[in-house]
Motif scaffolding. Structure first.
Motif, PDB file in Angstrom:
ATOM      1  N   LEU A   1       0.835  -1.198   0.000  1.00  0.00           N
ATOM      2  CA  LEU A   1       0.000   0.000   0.000  1.00  0.00           C
ATOM      3  C   LEU A   1       0.871   1.251   0.000  1.00  0.00           C
ATOM      4  O   LEU A   1       0.412   2.335  -0.341  1.00  0.00           O
ATOM      5  CB  LEU A   1      -0.925  -0.006   1.218  1.00  0.00           C
ATOM      6  CG  LEU A   1      -2.222   0.758   1.072  1.00  0.00           C
ATOM      7  CD1 LEU A   1      -3.014   0.287  -0.131  1.00  0.00           C
ATOM      8  CD2 LEU A   1      -3.046   0.641   2.321  1.00  0.00           C
ATOM      9  N   GLY A   2       2.128   1.090   0.392  1.00  0.00           N
ATOM     10  CA  GLY A   2       3.072   2.199   0.392  1.00  0.00           C
ATOM     11  C   GLY A   2       4.466   1.675   0.652  1.00  0.00           C
ATOM     12  O   GLY A   2       4.640   0.523   1.040  1.00  0.00           O
ATOM     13  N   PHE A   3       5.455   2.554   0.407  1.00  0.00           N
ATOM     14  CA  PHE A   3       6.828   2.140   0.687  1.00  0.00           C
ATOM     15  C   PHE A   3       7.671   3.287   1.209  1.00  0.00           C
ATOM     16  O   PHE A   3       7.332   4.461   1.030  1.00  0.00           O
ATOM     17  CB  PHE A   3       7.481   1.459  -0.518  1.00  0.00           C
ATOM     18  CG  PHE A   3       7.695   2.332  -1.729  1.00  0.00           C
ATOM     19  CD1 PHE A   3       6.690   2.505  -2.660  1.00  0.00           C
ATOM     20  CD2 PHE A   3       8.909   2.956  -1.949  1.00  0.00           C
ATOM     21  CE1 PHE A   3       6.880   3.288  -3.784  1.00  0.00           C
ATOM     22  CE2 PHE A   3       9.122   3.735  -3.080  1.00  0.00           C
ATOM     23  CZ  PHE A   3       8.103   3.905  -3.999  1.00  0.00           C
TER      24      PHE A   3
ATOM     25  N   LEU B   1      14.438   3.993  -5.730  1.00  0.00           N
ATOM     26  CA  LEU B   1      13.199   4.773  -5.723  1.00  0.00           C
ATOM     27  C   LEU B   1      12.497   4.668  -7.081  1.00  0.00           C
ATOM     28  O   LEU B   1      11.289   4.402  -7.151  1.00  0.00           O
ATOM     29  CB  LEU B   1      13.518   6.234  -5.383  1.00  0.00           C
ATOM     30  CG  LEU B   1      12.392   7.248  -5.491  1.00  0.00           C
ATOM     31  CD1 LEU B   1      11.239   6.897  -4.580  1.00  0.00           C
ATOM     32  CD2 LEU B   1      12.920   8.637  -5.169  1.00  0.00           C
ATOM     33  N   ASP B   2      13.235   4.837  -8.148  1.00  0.00           N
ATOM     34  CA  ASP B   2      12.648   4.748  -9.492  1.00  0.00           C
ATOM     35  C   ASP B   2      12.118   3.341  -9.786  1.00  0.00           C
ATOM     36  O   ASP B   2      11.047   3.194 -10.395  1.00  0.00           O
ATOM     37  CB  ASP B   2      13.681   5.147 -10.548  1.00  0.00           C
ATOM     38  CG  ASP B   2      14.006   6.632 -10.497  1.00  0.00           C
ATOM     39  OD1 ASP B   2      13.197   7.420  -9.944  1.00  0.00           O
ATOM     40  OD2 ASP B   2      15.092   7.006 -10.990  1.00  0.00           O
ATOM     41  N   VAL B   3      12.846   2.327  -9.358  1.00  0.00           N
ATOM     42  CA  VAL B   3      12.402   0.945  -9.579  1.00  0.00           C
ATOM     43  C   VAL B   3      11.077   0.687  -8.870  1.00  0.00           C
ATOM     44  O   VAL B   3      10.136   0.138  -9.456  1.00  0.00           O
ATOM     45  CB  VAL B   3      13.479  -0.062  -9.108  1.00  0.00           C
ATOM     46  CG1 VAL B   3      12.922  -1.477  -9.030  1.00  0.00           C
ATOM     47  CG2 VAL B   3      14.694  -0.012 -10.024  1.00  0.00           C
TER      48      VAL B   3
ATOM     49  N   ALA C   1       4.621  -0.006  -8.880  1.00  0.00           N
ATOM     50  CA  ALA C   1       3.245   0.335  -8.520  1.00  0.00           C
ATOM     51  C   ALA C   1       3.165   1.825  -8.206  1.00  0.00           C
ATOM     52  O   ALA C   1       4.133   2.393  -7.694  1.00  0.00           O
ATOM     53  CB  ALA C   1       2.806  -0.475  -7.293  1.00  0.00           C
ATOM     54  N   PRO C   2       2.024   2.432  -8.480  1.00  0.00           N
ATOM     55  CA  PRO C   2       1.869   3.856  -8.163  1.00  0.00           C
ATOM     56  C   PRO C   2       1.525   4.072  -6.674  1.00  0.00           C
ATOM     57  O   PRO C   2       0.632   4.830  -6.339  1.00  0.00           O
ATOM     58  CB  PRO C   2       0.722   4.279  -9.076  1.00  0.00           C
ATOM     59  CG  PRO C   2      -0.112   3.049  -9.207  1.00  0.00           C
ATOM     60  CD  PRO C   2       0.857   1.889  -9.173  1.00  0.00           C
TER      61      PRO C   2
ATOM     62  N   LEU D   1      -3.271   8.076   3.322  1.00  0.00           N
ATOM     63  CA  LEU D   1      -4.620   8.622   3.535  1.00  0.00           C
ATOM     64  C   LEU D   1      -4.875   9.826   2.630  1.00  0.00           C
ATOM     65  O   LEU D   1      -5.958   9.951   2.048  1.00  0.00           O
ATOM     66  CB  LEU D   1      -4.809   9.017   5.001  1.00  0.00           C
ATOM     67  CG  LEU D   1      -4.931   7.860   5.978  1.00  0.00           C
ATOM     68  CD1 LEU D   1      -4.914   8.366   7.423  1.00  0.00           C
ATOM     69  CD2 LEU D   1      -6.208   7.073   5.713  1.00  0.00           C
ATOM     70  N   GLU D   2      -3.890  10.715   2.502  1.00  0.00           N
ATOM     71  CA  GLU D   2      -4.041  11.888   1.631  1.00  0.00           C
ATOM     72  C   GLU D   2      -4.281  11.446   0.188  1.00  0.00           C
ATOM     73  O   GLU D   2      -5.137  12.001  -0.493  1.00  0.00           O
ATOM     74  CB  GLU D   2      -2.784  12.766   1.704  1.00  0.00           C
ATOM     75  CG  GLU D   2      -2.634  13.493   3.013  1.00  0.00           C
ATOM     76  CD  GLU D   2      -1.234  14.086   3.199  1.00  0.00           C
ATOM     77  OE1 GLU D   2      -0.415  14.042   2.257  1.00  0.00           O
ATOM     78  OE2 GLU D   2      -0.967  14.584   4.312  1.00  0.00           O
ATOM     79  N   ASN D   3      -3.534  10.463  -0.260  1.00  0.00           N
ATOM     80  CA  ASN D   3      -3.694   9.988  -1.638  1.00  0.00           C
ATOM     81  C   ASN D   3      -5.049   9.331  -1.854  1.00  0.00           C
ATOM     82  O   ASN D   3      -5.649   9.480  -2.918  1.00  0.00           O
ATOM     83  CB  ASN D   3      -2.581   9.007  -2.004  1.00  0.00           C
ATOM     84  CG  ASN D   3      -1.288   9.714  -2.310  1.00  0.00           C
ATOM     85  OD1 ASN D   3      -1.130  10.897  -2.003  1.00  0.00           O
ATOM     86  ND2 ASN D   3      -0.353   9.007  -2.906  1.00  0.00           N
ATOM     87  N   SER D   4      -5.535   8.601  -0.835  1.00  0.00           N
ATOM     88  CA  SER D   4      -6.838   7.944  -0.991  1.00  0.00           C
ATOM     89  C   SER D   4      -7.961   8.983  -1.049  1.00  0.00           C
ATOM     90  O   SER D   4      -8.938   8.796  -1.764  1.00  0.00           O
ATOM     91  CB  SER D   4      -7.078   6.929   0.123  1.00  0.00           C
ATOM     92  OG  SER D   4      -7.229   7.575   1.364  1.00  0.00           O
TER      93      SER D   4
END
Length: 178
Positions: A86-88, A107-109, A114-115, A171-174
């Motif tokens: 869900l995040g990294f 970071l780029d990989v 996933a976005p 949460l902000e992205n959702s």
């Protein structure tokens, strides 16, 4: 109860295993093995597959923390570990500028996998030669919209702070997607 998968990634010796050990409420599942190549001069063991830890936020939310190996020869594990995240967090060793290029590559990989929302954690801020999060942002060419937060992976409150920043970002992205 909702379980959230988060991935902790970054270059070799950035502090990923320590980050998870510091906050996990269970014994960390670790795949540390003795180093047999020239990187042994840096430390004696390295993660060869993954680290796994867990932290319960409240009765409705549990975080599953997956740490990646940092050495390039084990990067085949990264995509596997990123599935369903869900995040990294990209953990950067703030006192080793020679690893910044690798941190940017990682970071780029992960962004390509996933976005997923992410934060950059500037680890080892307790050391005298640590680059500030602001300077790391410039060195890594991190977009101003991405949080670059200070971190000391051996300090529970610091690790908790980084995880909360990632949760806030998720949460902000959702909310933006609604």
């Amino acid at each position: 109860m909702q379980a959230v998968k988060m991935v902790i990634t970054g270059p070799f010796n950035a502090g990923k295993t320590e980050f998870i050990k510091t906050i996990s409420e269970i014994d960390v599942v670790s795949t540390e093995r003795r180093i047999s190549d020239e990187t042994r001069a840096t430390k004696e063991e390295t993660t060869v597959a993954m680290d796994f830890g867990r932290i319960t936020i409240d009765e409705d939310l549990v975080l599953f923390l997956f740490g990646t190996p940092g050495q390039k020869r084990f990067d085949f594990m990264w995509e596997i570990l990123s599935e369903g995240m869900l995040g990294f967090i990209v953990l950067v060793d703030s006192v080793r500028p020679e690893t910044f290029r690798e941190a940017r590559r990682i970071l780029d990989v992960f962004r390509a996998y996933a976005p997923a929302p992410y934060v950059v954690a500037a680890n080892k801020q307790d050391l005298p030669d640590a680059w500030s999060p602001q300077d790391l942002r410039i060195a890594l060419r991190v977009d101003p919209s991405v949080k670059v937060v200070p971190c000391v992976s051996t300090d529970k409150e610091s690790v908790k702070s980084v995880l909360l920043e990632l949760l806030y970002t998720i949460l902000e992205n959702s909310k933006d997607e609604e």
